[in-house]
Design a protein around this motif. Sequence first.
Motif, PDB file in Angstrom:
ATOM      1  N   ASN A  98      11.617  24.173  64.251  1.00  0.00           N
ATOM      2  CA  ASN A  98      11.572  24.447  65.682  1.00  0.00           C
ATOM      3  C   ASN A  98      11.240  25.921  65.900  1.00  0.00           C
ATOM      4  OD1 ASN A  98      13.989  24.290  68.441  1.00  0.00           O
ATOM      5  ND2 ASN A  98      11.781  24.136  68.455  1.00  0.00           N
ATOM      6  N   TRP A 107      11.007  19.131  59.739  1.00  0.00           N
ATOM      7  CA  TRP A 107      10.996  19.581  61.136  1.00  0.00           C
ATOM      8  C   TRP A 107      11.327  21.061  61.218  1.00  0.00           C
ATOM      9  CZ3 TRP A 107      10.718  17.096  66.048  1.00  0.00           C
ATOM     10  CH2 TRP A 107      10.308  15.762  65.960  1.00  0.00           C
ATOM     11  N   ARG A 123      10.677  20.050  74.441  1.00  0.00           N
ATOM     12  CA  ARG A 123      11.739  19.654  73.496  1.00  0.00           C
ATOM     13  C   ARG A 123      12.336  18.289  73.814  1.00  0.00           C
ATOM     14  NH1 ARG A 123      17.270  21.547  75.734  1.00  0.00           N
ATOM     15  NH2 ARG A 123      16.431  22.027  77.764  1.00  0.00           N
ATOM     16  N   SER A 165       8.908  24.905  71.464  1.00  0.00           N
ATOM     17  CA  SER A 165       9.529  24.603  72.763  1.00  0.00           C
ATOM     18  C   SER A 165      10.153  25.880  73.319  1.00  0.00           C
ATOM     19  CB  SER A 165      10.587  23.500  72.613  1.00  0.00           C
ATOM     20  OG  SER A 165      11.495  23.822  71.578  1.00  0.00           O
ATOM     21  N   GLU A 223      12.019  13.942  70.024  1.00  0.00           N
ATOM     22  CA  GLU A 223      12.724  13.054  69.090  1.00  0.00           C
ATOM     23  C   GLU A 223      12.032  11.704  68.861  1.00  0.00           C
ATOM     24  OE1 GLU A 223      16.630  11.469  70.770  1.00  0.00           O
ATOM     25  OE2 GLU A 223      16.202  13.188  72.041  1.00  0.00           O
ATOM     26  N   LEU A 283      15.600  23.059  70.221  1.00  0.00           N
ATOM     27  CA  LEU A 283      15.966  21.643  70.143  1.00  0.00           C
ATOM     28  C   LEU A 283      17.484  21.552  70.130  1.00  0.00           C
ATOM     29  CD1 LEU A 283      13.566  20.363  67.307  1.00  0.00           C
ATOM     30  CD2 LEU A 283      13.304  20.083  69.778  1.00  0.00           C
TER      31      LEU A 283
END
Length: 251
Positions: A173, A171, A140, A158, A144, A162
């Motif tokens: 996650n 995006w 994570r 991740s 970016e 995030l």
Amino acid sequence: MARRPNILILGGTRLAREFADELANVLDASIVYSLAGITKTPKLPHSVSVRYGGFGGQDAFGDFLQKTRFDAVVDATHPFARQMSETAIEACKAVDCPYLSLVPQPWEPQPGDHWLKVATLEDAVTNLPSGSRVLLAIGRKQAEVFFVRNDCWFLVRSIEALEYGNPACNWHNLTDWPGQSTEDEIKLLQSHGINLIVSKNSGALVSYRKIEAAREIGIPVLMIERPQIPYPNQLFTVNDAITWSKDQVSF
Ligand code: NAP
């Protein structure tokens, strides 16, 4: 009477945990396992002491080594943890403490793999084909740097979420560990219509199933190569690192 040796393990990887557990089994030593303290619920080795947090740079790390009279440092951090490794290499040199890097062998492409190898994260960002649906499997902390690519869609996997949530509608996650099997990874890739994986060449077994999955379904991998770190000494297996450690403390 000979004193009990002190060994410091710089950890944060599965190989580091396996090494710590095995070392505790075979050597009567005081073993300290060190973590940066970034992950909230880290997996830990069983029978060694654990410390958390950075040391505060090279001089402070050198002081730490001398204060506890460590006899050896086994740096089993992730092969992309450049800052910690460079600090440890220099500090060990300065205070004359034996240093070993323990990392998995890097992966090599196999028949059927379509890899584009890049040297840095930034190169991966520039080399992403426009319109890609990407599994971003680099952890994570550095995700970016891909924010600028709003022409692609990202599934960021991740272990911890995030910090900034889903920064944009392109995006997503997924807070999870790598899949347990190649089949699990194929299901994940197909259910999100992924057509490219971005990966670091960690060499870790647990992370390799996505690479096998990419091979099976014929999608490319943007493979970020390891940073060039001037290791004075490096081994790739727990057994070899155990032999090395025993040699350092046979006083
Ligand atoms: P990094 O950039 O090399 O390190 C940043 C700073 O964190 C270091 O300078 C050090 O602080 C502290 N630090 C790092 N590892 C430490 C450890 N094992 N014990 C005590 N302090 C540590 O490292 P990173 O890439 O952020 O990785 C941090 C941790 O996550 C490492 O333990 C690594 O094994 C693990 N990890 C990293 C990745 C990755 O892709 N980079 C992936 C999986 C796991 P001071 O300068 O204050 O001493």
